[in-house]
Design a protein around this motif. Structure first.
Motif, PDB file in Angstrom:
ATOM      1  N   GLN A 118      67.730 -24.613  -8.898  1.00 26.96           N
ATOM      2  CA  GLN A 118      66.396 -24.626  -9.421  1.00 26.96           C
ATOM      3  C   GLN A 118      65.521 -25.680  -8.983  1.00 26.96           C
ATOM      4  OE1 GLN A 118      65.151 -21.917 -11.159  1.00 26.96           O
ATOM      5  NE2 GLN A 118      63.205 -23.123 -11.017  1.00 26.96           N
ATOM      6  N   TRP A 121      64.439 -25.314  -5.429  1.00 25.21           N
ATOM      7  CA  TRP A 121      63.162 -24.598  -5.359  1.00 25.21           C
ATOM      8  C   TRP A 121      61.763 -25.205  -6.018  1.00 25.21           C
ATOM      9  CZ3 TRP A 121      61.018 -20.163  -3.315  1.00 25.21           C
ATOM     10  CH2 TRP A 121      59.972 -19.773  -3.985  1.00 25.21           C
ATOM     11  N   ASP A 122      62.208 -25.699  -7.102  1.00 24.70           N
ATOM     12  CA  ASP A 122      60.985 -26.439  -7.762  1.00 24.70           C
ATOM     13  C   ASP A 122      60.409 -27.366  -6.890  1.00 24.70           C
ATOM     14  OD1 ASP A 122      61.192 -24.998  -9.715  1.00 24.70           O
ATOM     15  OD2 ASP A 122      62.569 -26.119 -11.214  1.00 24.70           O
ATOM     16  N   SER A 127      64.571 -21.266  -1.332  1.00 23.57           N
ATOM     17  CA  SER A 127      65.307 -20.570  -2.247  1.00 23.57           C
ATOM     18  C   SER A 127      66.911 -20.508  -1.643  1.00 23.57           C
ATOM     19  CB  SER A 127      65.290 -19.019  -2.536  1.00 23.57           C
ATOM     20  OG  SER A 127      65.968 -18.391  -3.167  1.00 23.57           O
TER      21      SER A 127
END
Length: 352
Positions: A118, A121-122, A127
């Protein structure tokens, strides 16, 4: 059919066979021998039969050989897929792993793969699956390891300061001794062993839940243990409680294990019975207290873990006498293997 491509003229059949004899690459050897047959005047069909391939493949070998010489006949390593993360992104990922999560911000107290995925991705809008991220982390040298316990009020500078000053401490003790006195470094600690025993990990089939006996009685004893890693020797007593009298007995036991004419520097924690004014310290021992709340500096802690994992855990002790017997058995197993004491106890900061 296209005309045969001529082989480069700076090699001969003898040279090709010599290269084949010196090569450890089976595919290159096969190709060198096939081309050697052509240098000797053989047909391309004969070379293809010798190499176990078709005429077009022989033509490809000739082209590769003409362009790159013998090295051109070595199979190149496939480049593989393009990595998801570049070097800068990997450095950022390593930095966030080393700094650890902020519970109030990230909602966890330790990083999980899903949390790191995560974060990737942030931060980078990339991904990545948990499996792929796991491979990336392993390639970066990271493994999921058990954390070493550390006292929550430990001074951050205590351990590096002690290690830095340790040679000076030893030199100061050496200066008080007769010239030429040999120094032995010993570590000491106590461990409680009782009927409320531990349960360790064990091999079992996946999907099963192995069981182990667990006692609820409370009889116990204490192992007073000390090791000299450089010499691979130890000294221990099993006593009913920890106090000054027990420590005095243990110091006498250690004193008897020190080599004749040598002097022992005994590193130990700051338990009350270790520094009591009523404690009798033998003449061939000098006590050197470790910093408070720093058990990581004492290799005897690792000795206790090894003894529990291999000889003392997953047991039911019938009585106090049974506890004594098993503690003595475990310690004797340890001292019968001096290389084990060396392996567990040697510390580069102390022994150089």
């Amino acid at each position: 059919m296209s005309a045969a491509v001529a082989l480069r003229a700076d090699f001969t059949a003898a040279m090709m066979r010599a290269l084949a004899r010196s090569s450890s690459d089976a595919n290159q050897v096969r190709r060198l021998l096939a081309l050697a047959a052509i240098y000797e005047g053989g047909t391309r069909s004969e070379a293809a039969k010798l190499g176990g391939v078709g005429l077009q493949t022989v033509r490809d070998w000739v082209l590769r050989f003409n362009a790159g010489g013998p090295d051109g006949l070595i199979d190149a390593v496939p480049p593989g897929g393009v990595p998801l993360l570049d070097d800068a992104q990997r450095r950022a990922l390593a930095q966030i792993i080393e700094s650890g999560p902020i519970p109030a911000s990230h909602g966890v107290v330790r990083w999980r793969l899903i949390d790191l995925a995560q974060w990737v991705w942030d931060t980078f809008a990339i991904s990545v699956s948990k499996q792929t991220l796991s491979r990336e982390l392993r390639a970066m040298g990271y493994r999921k390891l058990s954390a070493r316990p550390r006292h929550h009020t430990q001074d951050d500078d205590a351990i590096p300061t002690f290690k830095k000053n340790f040679p000076a401490e030893v030199a100061a003790i050496r200066a008080t001794l007769p010239r030429g006195t040999a120094i032995e470094l010993w570590w000491q600690d106590e461990a409680r062993v009782g009927q409320k025993n531990g349960i360790t990990r064990r091999w079992a089939r996946r999907g099963t839940r192995p069981s182990a006996p667990k006692d609820q009685r409370t009889a116990s004893a204490y192992i007073y243990g000390a090791i000299c890693p450089a010499e691979g020797k130890g000294a221990a007593l099993v006593l009913p409680r920890c106090n000054t009298q027990g420590m005095a007995l243990h110091l006498a036991e250690i004193s008897a294990a020190v080599a004749p004419g040598a002097h022992a520097i005994l590193l130990l924690d700051q338990a009350g019975w270790h520094g009591s004014g009523a404690l009798t310290v033998p003449a061939n021992i000098t006590l050197l207290p470790l910093p408070s709340k720093c058990p990581e500096l004492n290799p005897v802690e690792n000795v206790w873990q090894f003894m529990r994992d291999n000889w003392l855990s997953n047991r039911i002790f019938k009585s106090y006498a049974d506890i004594l017997d098993h503690c003595c058995f475990a310690w004797n197993c340890l001292v019968d293997q001096p290389w084990l004491i060396m392996s567990i106890g040697m510390r580069s900061w102390a022994h150089g």
